[in-house]
Motif scaffolding. Structure first.
Motif, short mmCIF file in Angstrom:
data_model
loop_
_atom_site.label_atom_id
_atom_site.label_comp_id
_atom_site.label_asym_id
_atom_site.label_seq_id
_atom_site.Cartn_x
_atom_site.Cartn_y
_atom_site.Cartn_z
N THR A 198 23.13 -7.91 -16.08
CA THR A 198 24.37 -7.16 -16.50
C THR A 198 25.74 -7.75 -15.49
O THR A 198 25.05 -7.88 -14.32
N SER A 218 30.74 -8.53 -25.33
CA SER A 218 29.71 -9.12 -24.38
C SER A 218 29.31 -10.48 -25.28
O SER A 218 29.25 -11.69 -24.24
N THR A 219 29.42 -10.85 -26.42
CA THR A 219 29.43 -11.97 -26.99
C THR A 219 30.36 -13.06 -26.75
O THR A 219 30.16 -14.18 -26.23
N THR A 252 30.13 -14.03 -23.07
CA THR A 252 29.00 -14.82 -22.87
C THR A 252 29.52 -16.33 -23.47
O THR A 252 29.22 -17.45 -22.80
#
Length: 82
Positions: free
Chosen positions: A4, A29-30, A33
């Motif tokens: 996290t 989040s994607t 990333t």
């Protein structure tokens, strides 16, 4: 294994980022990333980072002159246009 990352950011920026991510079919989040994978693979920030042209030497000189004119009663105040 997952980890996290917690960051602080402006709430309006976060909202706008989430809206954008949703519009392209992913969550924040994607998207982050993907950004991190690109940075690691290319060993650089994957876009140009520059300074705001508002703070260029030329514009700063114009702003200083305008301020001096206002201080000396030789100008008129204008509202900032975005």
């Amino acid at each position: 294994m997952s980890a996290t990352i917690s960051i602080r950011t402006d709430s309006e920026l976060k909202k706008d980022f989430e809206v954008f991510c949703k519009s392209v079919g992913m969550n924040s989040s994607t998207a982050l990333t993907i950004f991190m994978k690109k940075v690691v693979a290319e060993k650089r920030i994957p876009f140009e980072i520059g300074t705001d042209p508002f703070y260029s030497k030329e514009n700063t000189a114009v702003l200083k002159e305008s301020i001096n004119q206002l201080k000396n009663g030789r100008g008129s105040r204008r509202e900032l246009v975005e």
